[in-house]
Motif scaffolding. Structure first.
Motif, PDB file in Angstrom:
ATOM      1  N   ARG A 180       7.151   4.532  -4.343  1.00 42.25           N
ATOM      2  CA  ARG A 180       8.240   3.646  -3.945  1.00 42.25           C
ATOM      3  C   ARG A 180       8.658   2.768  -5.121  1.00 42.25           C
ATOM      4  O   ARG A 180       9.844   2.507  -5.324  1.00 42.25           O
ATOM      5  N   LYS A 184      12.312   2.642  -6.753  1.00 39.46           N
ATOM      6  CA  LYS A 184      13.011   1.384  -6.944  1.00 39.46           C
ATOM      7  C   LYS A 184      13.468   1.264  -8.395  1.00 39.46           C
ATOM      8  O   LYS A 184      14.605   0.925  -8.688  1.00 39.46           O
ATOM      9  N   GLN A 187      16.369   3.397  -9.005  1.00 42.76           N
ATOM     10  CA  GLN A 187      17.556   2.827  -8.389  1.00 42.76           C
ATOM     11  C   GLN A 187      18.274   1.916  -9.383  1.00 42.76           C
ATOM     12  O   GLN A 187      19.443   2.076  -9.650  1.00 42.76           O
TER      13      GLN A 187
END
Length: 223
Positions: A180, A184, A187
């Motif tokens: 994750r 992130k 992103q």
DNA sequence: AGACTAATAT
DNA sequence: TATATTAGTC
């Protein structure tokens, strides 16, 4: 399938498990490697072709289908012969199949398990070797997460769908946390110039050593 | 209770 | 850094 009966015939008289293992290892050599197999998730008949011949299009098989099929295979193997040494043999076969799915880390785990299966009090708390997320394992993980969608992708579900023997929820939770963070970071970093330090997961290079893993024993399901 | 996750430990 | 373990929460 239909091979189960033959497997039983290999061992008419009982306890010689080592002999079985050797013979199984022997015929496993002839099996195709994981990379040679057509993924179960892939359609056998291209949709256009099916349409042209008015064949009802086969349903796209999902991870869940594949997983279910795998579970059924296990229970079928277990039920053949109704008990006794054949059961032990069958589950051994499955174990080695599953180990091959996970490659080295799982092999280390089971090796260690049988190693200290004695009466050592510390064996009461058999400490697992730390899991190594090989590219194969990680790919399986990523595929499952992608399939579930990020909202449904929680450790227990991922673990179940990955269907790797010896893999714990904790293993997955830890990896998921890191994954994750990676997502992130991606992103915020999308369309930014590659900072050259992004060797995290990005296209894990391809260790040749992982491709021809010794025995050549094939996984039944691989993608 | 058991599962999830962020924080922390090894 | 990679993975495991803990602690707080739901």
């Amino acid at each position: 399938m239909g091979e189960e009966v033959k497997i039983g015939e290999y061992e008419p008289n009982g306890e010689d498990t080592n002999g079985d293992v050797e013979r199984v290892a022997e015929w496993e050599i002839g099996l195709p490697t994981a990379d040679d197999l057509t993924p179960l998730s892939q359609l056998l008949i291209p949709p256009e072709l099916a349409l042209a011949f008015s064949i009802s299009p086969e349903r796209q098989r999902t991870l869940i289908d594949v997983n279910r099929a795998s579970q059924n295979t296990v229970s079928n193997l277990r039920s053949v012969g109704g008990g006794g040494q054949l059961n032990a043999l069958s589950s051994n076969n499955f174990k080695s199949y599953n180990e091959d799915l996970a490659r080295d880390p799982m092999k280390r785990i089971s090796a260690l398990r049988t190693e200290n299966s004695g009466d050592d009090p510390s064996a009461r708390t058999p400490k697992r070797p730390r899991l190594v997320w090989t590219p194969q394992l990680h790919k399986r993980f990523v595929d499952v997460v992608a399939y579930l969608g990020i909202k449904n992708a929680v450790p227990k579900t991922i673990m179940q769908l990955m269907n790797v023997e010896g893999l714990t929820r904790e293993n997955v939770a830890s990896h998921l946390q890191k994954y994750r963070l990676y997502l992130k970071r991606m992103q915020g970093l999308s369309s930014e110039g590659p900072s050259s330090s992004d060797q995290l997961f990005a296209s894990t290079p391809v260790p040749q050593s992982l491709h021809e893993s010794g025995s050549g024993a094939a996984a039944l399901v691989w993608w």
